[in-house]
Design a protein around this motif. Structure first.
Motif, short mmCIF file in Angstrom:
data_model
loop_
_atom_site.label_atom_id
_atom_site.label_comp_id
_atom_site.label_asym_id
_atom_site.label_seq_id
_atom_site.Cartn_x
_atom_site.Cartn_y
_atom_site.Cartn_z
N LEU A 1 -14.11 17.14 46.92
CA LEU A 1 -15.03 18.16 46.41
C LEU A 1 -14.44 18.96 45.26
N LEU A 2 -13.23 19.44 45.40
CA LEU A 2 -12.64 20.27 44.34
C LEU A 2 -12.53 19.48 43.04
N GLU A 3 -12.11 18.23 43.12
CA GLU A 3 -12.03 17.37 41.94
C GLU A 3 -13.41 17.21 41.30
N ALA A 4 -14.43 17.03 42.12
CA ALA A 4 -15.80 16.88 41.61
C ALA A 4 -16.27 18.16 40.93
N MET A 5 -16.02 19.31 41.57
CA MET A 5 -16.44 20.58 40.96
C MET A 5 -15.76 20.78 39.61
N GLU A 6 -14.47 20.47 39.54
CA GLU A 6 -13.75 20.62 38.27
C GLU A 6 -14.30 19.66 37.21
N PHE A 7 -14.63 18.44 37.61
CA PHE A 7 -15.18 17.44 36.70
C PHE A 7 -16.52 17.91 36.14
N TYR A 8 -17.45 18.27 37.02
CA TYR A 8 -18.79 18.66 36.57
C TYR A 8 -18.76 19.93 35.72
N THR A 9 -17.99 20.92 36.12
CA THR A 9 -17.97 22.18 35.35
C THR A 9 -17.28 22.00 34.00
N SER A 10 -16.47 20.95 33.84
CA SER A 10 -15.86 20.70 32.53
C SER A 10 -16.83 20.07 31.55
N ILE A 11 -17.93 19.52 32.03
CA ILE A 11 -18.87 18.79 31.17
C ILE A 11 -20.03 19.67 30.71
N PHE A 12 -20.59 20.46 31.61
CA PHE A 12 -21.81 21.21 31.30
C PHE A 12 -21.50 22.62 30.80
N PRO A 13 -22.28 23.11 29.82
CA PRO A 13 -22.10 24.48 29.36
C PRO A 13 -22.55 25.46 30.44
N ASP A 14 -22.16 26.71 30.32
CA ASP A 14 -22.54 27.75 31.27
C ASP A 14 -22.26 27.31 32.70
N SER A 15 -21.04 26.79 32.92
CA SER A 15 -20.66 26.24 34.22
C SER A 15 -19.34 26.84 34.67
N ARG A 16 -19.21 26.98 35.99
CA ARG A 16 -17.98 27.53 36.55
C ARG A 16 -17.98 27.31 38.06
N ILE A 17 -16.78 27.28 38.63
CA ILE A 17 -16.62 27.26 40.07
C ILE A 17 -16.73 28.70 40.53
N THR A 18 -17.59 28.96 41.51
CA THR A 18 -17.81 30.34 41.96
C THR A 18 -17.21 30.63 43.32
N GLY A 19 -16.80 29.61 44.05
CA GLY A 19 -16.20 29.86 45.35
C GLY A 19 -15.64 28.60 45.97
N VAL A 20 -14.52 28.77 46.67
CA VAL A 20 -13.91 27.67 47.40
C VAL A 20 -13.49 28.20 48.76
N ALA A 21 -13.94 27.55 49.82
CA ALA A 21 -13.54 27.90 51.19
C ALA A 21 -12.58 26.83 51.69
N ARG A 22 -11.52 27.27 52.30
CA ARG A 22 -10.50 26.34 52.80
C ARG A 22 -10.42 26.42 54.32
N TYR A 23 -10.00 25.34 54.92
CA TYR A 23 -9.81 25.32 56.36
C TYR A 23 -8.66 26.25 56.75
#
Length: 158
Positions: free
Chosen positions: A14-36
């Protein structure tokens, strides 16, 4: 006010996917990550869930494990592009490590399906002259990445 946002199930990337997608689209960012936590059920410190924004739209995701991981074409995201340079940009970035399909469809490296569509295609398919619309549709059916100039040329020959 309620809001609807897609929630995507990943195995453990998931984290890799979030970083991938937010690097491509404008007005994009990771807003939260919950860890075990130590309480489990996952490995303490690993990503359990996350939230991100793509082009101003909210997404959620979980690392749910392999039980239901994997995407099919039954769910896809469509990106309407203003011109060929946008089509090229999104196509090249999203297909990297993934695979091309037909008619403007691709699967990214996580297996998620995307439709990369120039707005001009919708105009051509809605042409009041049915022969022009059909010619554009036939041209589209023969393409992988959609090429505006080729769609327009096909419609012009009708």
């Amino acid at each position: 006010m309620s809001a609807i946002s897609p929630c995507l199930w990943f195995d453990d990337d998931l984290l890799e996917a979030m970083e991938f997608y937010t690097s491509i689209f404008p007005d994009s960012r990771i807003t939260g990550v919950a860890r075990y936590s130590e309480a489990g059920p996952g490995e303490p410190g690993t990503v359990m869930a996350g939230e991100w924004v793509l082009d101003g739209r909210s997404f959620r995701g979980i690392n749910g494990g392999p039980m239901h991981a994997g995407f099919t074409e039954t769910v896809s995201f469509s990106v309407t592009c203003t011109d060929q340079s946008e089509v090229d940009y999104y196509w090249e970035n999203l297909v990297a490590g993934g695979e091309e399909s037909m008619c403007g469809w691709l699967k990214d490296r996580f297996g998620l399906s995307w439709q990369i569509v120039p707005a001009r295609l919708y105009e051509l398919l809605g042409d009041p002259d049915p022969a022009r619309a059909e010619a554009a549709a036939r041209a589209m059916l023969g393409m992988r990445k959609l090429v505006v100039a080729e769609l327009e040329a096909a419609a012009a020959t009708a």
